[in-house]
Design a protein around this motif. Structure first.
Motif: not given
Length: 230
Positions: A130-135, A139-143, A158-164, A179-186
């Motif tokens: 997560a630390d590598d991809y939040y910035t 990249v959109d963390p959805w979960q 937690v679910y949503g858009e850019n929840v962080i 313990n769970q991470l959902g991402l949308q990215y290229e």
């Protein structure tokens, strides 16, 4: 396959060969089998094996009896021979992924082929991922599933858009274990939507038509670098 539980391989071997074995124990015959359906030599340098495995085991199954005279009900367990099945994808000497947690018996089947090899279910460091991809841009963390927070919200998902970035829950997520991470990215030329679990489960939701061999390359190139040190 575009989802699976990862087992990392400690040991070197170049190929996976199909095999089946039948043995007798306590008067019962047990068969186990591992079959390779196809092999692909990728431009990435990986050789990817796609196949399936099955085994027979003894499991305690609930048994219910009703006395025809008194109607008395008794509940117990009886040992029953059951069959387990899984699909798998593997890169020899690197990892094997099975289609569900119940399929991890295939780890033992592959180990038996290669004495001295140890296969263990992967544990992923999702905080580091997560630390590598939040910035990262786009990249959109959805979960996010979290635990270990000191406060009223000790754990949850937690679910949503850019929840962080959420004003209410963002700080909780930042100081918690993930313990769970959902991402949308290229990734790999795709607009990917994925979910990862600390326990080594990986699933690609989008694209829905990703090839099993591409899924294997995604695990080998992108995910295994975040395996926790044991």
């Amino acid at each position: 396959m575009r989802a699976g539980v990862i087992g990392t391989i400690d040991g070197k071997f170049d190929e996976i060969e199909p095999f089946h074995q039948t043995q007798e124990q306590d008067g019962r015959r047990f068969t186990r089998s591992l079959q390779v359906n196809r092999t692909s030599h990728r431009d990435s340098g990986y050789t990817v094996y796609v196949g399936e495995a099955a085994t027979q085991v003894i499991e305690d199954v609930e048994s219910v009896k009703v006395d025809p005279e008194t109607g008395e009900i008794s509940v117990g367990e009886r040992p029953t021979k059951e069959s387990k099945y899984t699909q798998f994808v593997a890169v020899p000497g690197v990892f094997i992924a099975v289609s569900s947690g119940s399929g991890t018996f295939a780890f033992d089947l592959l180990q038996s082929q290669h004495p001295g090899t140890h296969i263990e279910r992967a544990e992923l460091n999702l905080n580091a991922y997560a630390d590598d991809y939040y910035t990262a841009e786009g990249v959109d963390p959805w979960q996010i599933g979290f635990y270990g927070n000191i406060g009223q919200a000790e754990k949850g998902v937690v679910y949503g858009e850019n929840v962080i970035s959420d004003d209410d829950i963002g700080d909780v997520l930042e100081r918690s274990q993930i313990n769970q991470l959902g991402l949308q990215y290229e990734m790999m030329g795709y607009d990917m939507k994925v979910t990862l679990a600390e326990s080594g489960y990986v699933e690609v939701y989008n694209p829905s038509n990703i090839e099993t061999e591409e899924f294997a390359e995604y695990i080998a190139d992108e995910i295994l670098a975040y395996e926790k040190e044991k």
